[in-house]
Design a protein around this motif. Structure first.
Motif, PDB file in Angstrom:
ATOM      1  N   GLN A   1       9.955   6.058 -11.057  1.00 47.90           N
ATOM      2  CA  GLN A   1      10.807   5.225 -11.450  1.00 47.90           C
ATOM      3  C   GLN A   1      11.320   4.226 -10.480  1.00 47.90           C
ATOM      4  O   GLN A   1      11.501   3.074 -10.735  1.00 47.90           O
ATOM      5  N   GLU A   2      11.906   4.986  -9.650  1.00 51.29           N
ATOM      6  CA  GLU A   2      12.711   4.118  -8.315  1.00 51.29           C
ATOM      7  C   GLU A   2      11.618   3.053  -7.804  1.00 51.29           C
ATOM      8  O   GLU A   2      11.906   2.082  -7.433  1.00 51.29           O
ATOM      9  N   VAL A   3      10.406   3.650  -7.544  1.00 54.25           N
ATOM     10  CA  VAL A   3       9.377   2.799  -6.649  1.00 54.25           C
ATOM     11  C   VAL A   3       8.901   1.553  -7.749  1.00 54.25           C
ATOM     12  O   VAL A   3       8.904   0.489  -7.213  1.00 54.25           O
ATOM     13  N   GLU A   4       8.812   2.194  -9.171  1.00 53.59           N
ATOM     14  CA  GLU A   4       8.387   0.936  -9.949  1.00 53.59           C
ATOM     15  C   GLU A   4       9.507  -0.069 -10.013  1.00 53.59           C
ATOM     16  O   GLU A   4       9.146  -1.231 -10.191  1.00 53.59           O
TER      17      GLU A   4
ATOM     18  N   LEU B   1       0.846   3.707  -8.853  1.00 54.10           N
ATOM     19  CA  LEU B   1       1.048   2.428  -8.262  1.00 54.10           C
ATOM     20  C   LEU B   1      -0.369   1.689  -8.213  1.00 54.10           C
ATOM     21  O   LEU B   1      -0.348   0.407  -8.155  1.00 54.10           O
ATOM     22  N   ASN B   2      -1.397   2.356  -8.370  1.00 52.91           N
ATOM     23  CA  ASN B   2      -2.802   1.802  -8.504  1.00 52.91           C
ATOM     24  C   ASN B   2      -3.014   0.994  -7.389  1.00 52.91           C
ATOM     25  O   ASN B   2      -3.471  -0.235  -7.438  1.00 52.91           O
TER      26      ASN B   2
ATOM     27  N   VAL C   1       0.862  -1.108   0.145  1.00 48.74           N
ATOM     28  CA  VAL C   1       0.089   0.008  -0.148  1.00 48.74           C
ATOM     29  C   VAL C   1       0.927   1.057  -0.040  1.00 48.74           C
ATOM     30  O   VAL C   1       2.217   1.061   0.379  1.00 48.74           O
ATOM     31  N   LEU C   2       0.455   2.497  -0.340  1.00 47.32           N
ATOM     32  CA  LEU C   2       0.956   3.625  -0.221  1.00 47.32           C
ATOM     33  C   LEU C   2       0.448   4.234   1.141  1.00 47.32           C
ATOM     34  O   LEU C   2      -0.725   4.510   1.421  1.00 47.32           O
ATOM     35  N   ILE C   3       1.348   4.747   1.975  1.00 51.08           N
ATOM     36  CA  ILE C   3       1.144   5.285   3.200  1.00 51.08           C
ATOM     37  C   ILE C   3       1.414   6.921   2.895  1.00 51.08           C
ATOM     38  O   ILE C   3       2.439   7.087   2.623  1.00 51.08           O
TER      39      ILE C   3
ATOM     40  N   THR D   1       2.227  12.884  -4.056  1.00 47.34           N
ATOM     41  CA  THR D   1       1.569  11.714  -3.539  1.00 47.34           C
ATOM     42  C   THR D   1       0.282  11.409  -4.438  1.00 47.34           C
ATOM     43  O   THR D   1       0.135  10.094  -4.618  1.00 47.34           O
ATOM     44  N   ALA D   2      -0.273  12.261  -5.132  1.00 52.63           N
ATOM     45  CA  ALA D   2      -1.335  11.863  -6.009  1.00 52.63           C
ATOM     46  C   ALA D   2      -0.949  11.084  -7.155  1.00 52.63           C
ATOM     47  O   ALA D   2      -1.274  10.222  -7.725  1.00 52.63           O
ATOM     48  N   ILE D   3       0.506  11.326  -7.785  1.00 50.58           N
ATOM     49  CA  ILE D   3       0.927  10.964  -8.960  1.00 50.58           C
ATOM     50  C   ILE D   3       1.375   9.510  -8.498  1.00 50.58           C
ATOM     51  O   ILE D   3       1.216   8.497  -9.334  1.00 50.58           O
TER      52      ILE D   3
END
Length: 249
Positions: free
Chosen positions: A135-138, A175-176, A73-75, A168-170
């Motif tokens: 990019q880094e998260v993906e 990430l969906n 999840v995104l926190i 944060t919105a991006i």
């Protein structure tokens, strides 16, 4: 006299937690260098030591509320001081933080942030920072975990106003994943600057998740409303009054 004594105890508390940081880092280093689990255990052990001494020395009791996320999840968390970082990290199974690039140069913290695959961005270049974030998260999604971002981009003192940034919105769109807002009141007791620590209950609260699929503006409005409303309530619970006057417990 009472205030002077509290300041002295606060100073001793702050000194000893920073003294212990490199000690924990060195003790766990042989394990942490070769294992993310070792790095995580080190950071959580240090954080629990801080919680214990905070309660013992300055009367701060740390409390986590709400259902703690376990999957990817995104926190999106309110950030008021170093304490909320430790509380969120310790509560989550495998947290990774999005942080400003300069932190990587901080002794011990920077080295362990690298070992835990935290995402460093240059806040001075907004567009590039957001692109680098994505990019880094993906690139790191094969290592499941909870990605923690501070929507306001920095520590914000109780009662201060600071806009929520679009990054944060991006990430939410890219990430969906569900986004879990997090509220806190820790800045009332453990300020972003200064030595004085006040007794009380420091709370980090995981709120109702925002499911993926919302339009950007709707997501940002929902996130800010949930985090700010609940943080205000928690700060009031800790003795903070909106006009900046707090109790003298």
């Amino acid at each position: 006299m009472k205030t002077a004594f509290r300041w002295l105890i606060s100073a001793i508390f702050v000194f000893q937690i920073y003294l212990m940081m490199p000690i924990f880092g060195l003790v766990f280093a042989p394990w942490a260098i070769f294992s993310k689990r070792g790095a995580r255990v080190c950071c959580k052990s240090y954080s629990r030591y801080v919680f214990w001494t905070a309660r013992l020395m300055v009367g701060i009791r740390c409390e986590v509320r709400g259902p703690v996320p376990q999957g990817e999840v995104l926190i999106a968390a309110k950030h008021q001081s170093f304490l909320d970082i430790m509380m969120i990290f310790t509560a989550l199974p495998t947290a990774k933080f999005i942080m400003k690039k300069e932190i990587l140069r901080t002794p011990v913290i920077g080295q362990y942030a690298k070992l835990l695959d935290c995402v460093a961005v240059d806040r001075g270049k907004r567009g590039a920072a957001i692109q680098k974030m994505v990019q880094e998260v993906e690139a790191g999604r094969q290592d499941a975990g909870q990605l923690v971002i501070y929507p306001q981009g920095t520590r914000v003192a109780p009662g201060a106003q600071k806009e929520y940034k679009v990054g944060t919105a991006i990430l939410y769109e890219q990430l969906n994943q569900p986004c879990v807002p997090v509220a806190t009141n820790v800045g009332v007791l453990w300020p972003r600057k200064g030595i004085m620590r006040k007794p009380g209950v420091a709370v980090v609260e995981f709120l109702e998740p925002i499911e993926p699929g919302l339009e950007r503006d709707t997501f940002m409005t929902t996130l800010e409303e949930r985090v700010e409303t609940r943080s205000d309530a928690l700060m009031q619970e800790a003795g903070f009054v909106r006009d900046g006057v707090s109790d003298n417990r």
